[in-house]
Design a protein around this motif. Sequence first.
Motif, PDB file in Angstrom:
ATOM      1  N   PHE A  31      -0.580  10.041  -5.237  1.00  0.00           N
ATOM      2  CA  PHE A  31      -0.783   9.760  -3.810  1.00  0.00           C
ATOM      3  C   PHE A  31      -0.056  10.781  -2.949  1.00  0.00           C
ATOM      4  CE2 PHE A  31       1.743   7.890  -0.322  1.00  0.00           C
ATOM      5  CZ  PHE A  31       0.753   7.839   0.658  1.00  0.00           C
ATOM      6  N   VAL A  32       1.206  11.045  -3.262  1.00  0.00           N
ATOM      7  CA  VAL A  32       1.998  11.994  -2.469  1.00  0.00           C
ATOM      8  C   VAL A  32       1.362  13.379  -2.512  1.00  0.00           C
ATOM      9  CG1 VAL A  32       4.226  13.175  -2.308  1.00  0.00           C
ATOM     10  CG2 VAL A  32       4.141  10.701  -2.710  1.00  0.00           C
TER      11      VAL A  32
ATOM     12  N   PHE B 175       3.708   0.623  -5.794  1.00  0.00           N
ATOM     13  CA  PHE B 175       2.795   0.837  -4.668  1.00  0.00           C
ATOM     14  C   PHE B 175       1.372   1.125  -5.164  1.00  0.00           C
ATOM     15  CE2 PHE B 175       7.002   2.131  -3.046  1.00  0.00           C
ATOM     16  CZ  PHE B 175       7.099   1.271  -1.966  1.00  0.00           C
ATOM     17  N   ILE B 176       0.387   0.501  -4.509  1.00  0.00           N
ATOM     18  CA  ILE B 176      -1.013   0.668  -4.890  1.00  0.00           C
ATOM     19  C   ILE B 176      -1.700   1.590  -3.890  1.00  0.00           C
ATOM     20  CG2 ILE B 176      -1.560  -1.495  -3.668  1.00  0.00           C
ATOM     21  CD1 ILE B 176      -3.508  -0.129  -6.680  1.00  0.00           C
ATOM     22  N   ASP B 177      -2.444   2.561  -4.397  1.00  0.00           N
ATOM     23  CA  ASP B 177      -3.183   3.488  -3.551  1.00  0.00           C
ATOM     24  C   ASP B 177      -4.393   2.767  -2.959  1.00  0.00           C
ATOM     25  OD1 ASP B 177      -4.885   5.632  -2.603  1.00  0.00           O
ATOM     26  OD2 ASP B 177      -3.730   6.992  -3.869  1.00  0.00           O
TER      27      ASP B 177
ATOM     28  N   PHE C  89       0.827  -1.204   0.000  1.00  0.00           N
ATOM     29  CA  PHE C  89       0.000   0.000   0.000  1.00  0.00           C
ATOM     30  C   PHE C  89       0.867   1.262   0.000  1.00  0.00           C
ATOM     31  CE2 PHE C  89      -3.894  -1.858   2.463  1.00  0.00           C
ATOM     32  CZ  PHE C  89      -3.929  -2.929   1.590  1.00  0.00           C
ATOM     33  N   ALA C  90       0.511   2.244  -0.816  1.00  0.00           N
ATOM     34  CA  ALA C  90       1.154   3.555  -0.737  1.00  0.00           C
ATOM     35  C   ALA C  90       0.921   4.177   0.638  1.00  0.00           C
ATOM     36  CB  ALA C  90       0.607   4.470  -1.833  1.00  0.00           C
ATOM     37  N   GLN C  91      -0.238   3.904   1.219  1.00  0.00           N
ATOM     38  CA  GLN C  91      -0.589   4.496   2.520  1.00  0.00           C
ATOM     39  C   GLN C  91       0.257   3.968   3.665  1.00  0.00           C
ATOM     40  OE1 GLN C  91      -2.760   4.088   0.109  1.00  0.00           O
ATOM     41  NE2 GLN C  91      -3.833   6.045   0.048  1.00  0.00           N
ATOM     42  N   ASN C  92       1.077   2.943   3.427  1.00  0.00           N
ATOM     43  CA  ASN C  92       2.007   2.521   4.480  1.00  0.00           C
ATOM     44  C   ASN C  92       2.948   3.660   4.880  1.00  0.00           C
ATOM     45  OD1 ASN C  92       0.993  -0.061   4.648  1.00  0.00           O
ATOM     46  ND2 ASN C  92       2.573  -0.987   3.369  1.00  0.00           N
ATOM     47  N   PHE C  93       3.179   4.587   3.951  1.00  0.00           N
ATOM     48  CA  PHE C  93       4.058   5.723   4.241  1.00  0.00           C
ATOM     49  C   PHE C  93       3.360   6.800   5.071  1.00  0.00           C
ATOM     50  CE2 PHE C  93       5.939   3.962   0.346  1.00  0.00           C
ATOM     51  CZ  PHE C  93       7.293   3.958   0.670  1.00  0.00           C
TER      52      PHE C  93
END
Length: 258
Positions: A251-252, A142-144, A113-117
């Motif tokens: 995502f960012v 990375f997947i949103d 997940f991109a949201q892991n960041f």
Amino acid sequence: MTTLILGGTGKTGRRVAQHVDQARIASRGTGFDLGDPSSWALDGVTAVYLVEPDLQAEPRLPRFVAEAVAAGARRLVLLSAPRAGEEGHPLYSAERAVRESGVGWTILHPNWFAQNFSEGPWAQGIRDGVLTLPTGEGRVPFIDAEDIAEVAAAALTGDRHDGEVYELTGPRAVSFGEAVALIARAAGREIEHEDVDPEAFVERQTAYGVPLPVARLLTGLLTDLRDGRGADLGDGVERALGRPPRSFEDFVAGTTWT
């Protein structure tokens, strides 16, 4: 049409709930316990978003799937993982139960997940300014989580996705160094990715209270990335939604970094 969403306050579950009508949230906060059948409250449920929050637990989803179908659920969407269809994977029995349920089903295989960041296990490192992981120059598409949720919601509310296994990734693989640099630029401060020896990473995790088997499992998944595995692109988002997946840059840009 009532959709039961397991992990309804988690990264994907709460997003799925925003895309479906008549969502019923199943979480610890609502008294739901996947290990306690008396807490399941399946009356009136027609579709279920399935998540196993604890991969170290004894398999619990097969029994839940059977009970849900017996209670009237006619559509199942499982948040699984790449290679979970292989015997020995912690989610193998869940995938098998879903496939053999006798009702409409869809299985999701998301990459990292991109949201892991931003809201997951790497968020503290981002806040501290140093993300330390044994990933080297490994690259990940990375997947949103927003894309995962949209695919899940589409599968929960339409039969076009029955019998599909969707490999969900972003549109390109980026290294952790590149990912962190993009976040640093958006946040306007210095953030670095620091590679670390796998055994040192295991020791660090256990010092924080992570059980040794879990620490070794997590470290193995991350070192797989260092070794070049996990960089393949999937077409699941485009097949399910008819559009490309969101990029890591998107995502960012859409995230508030503090």
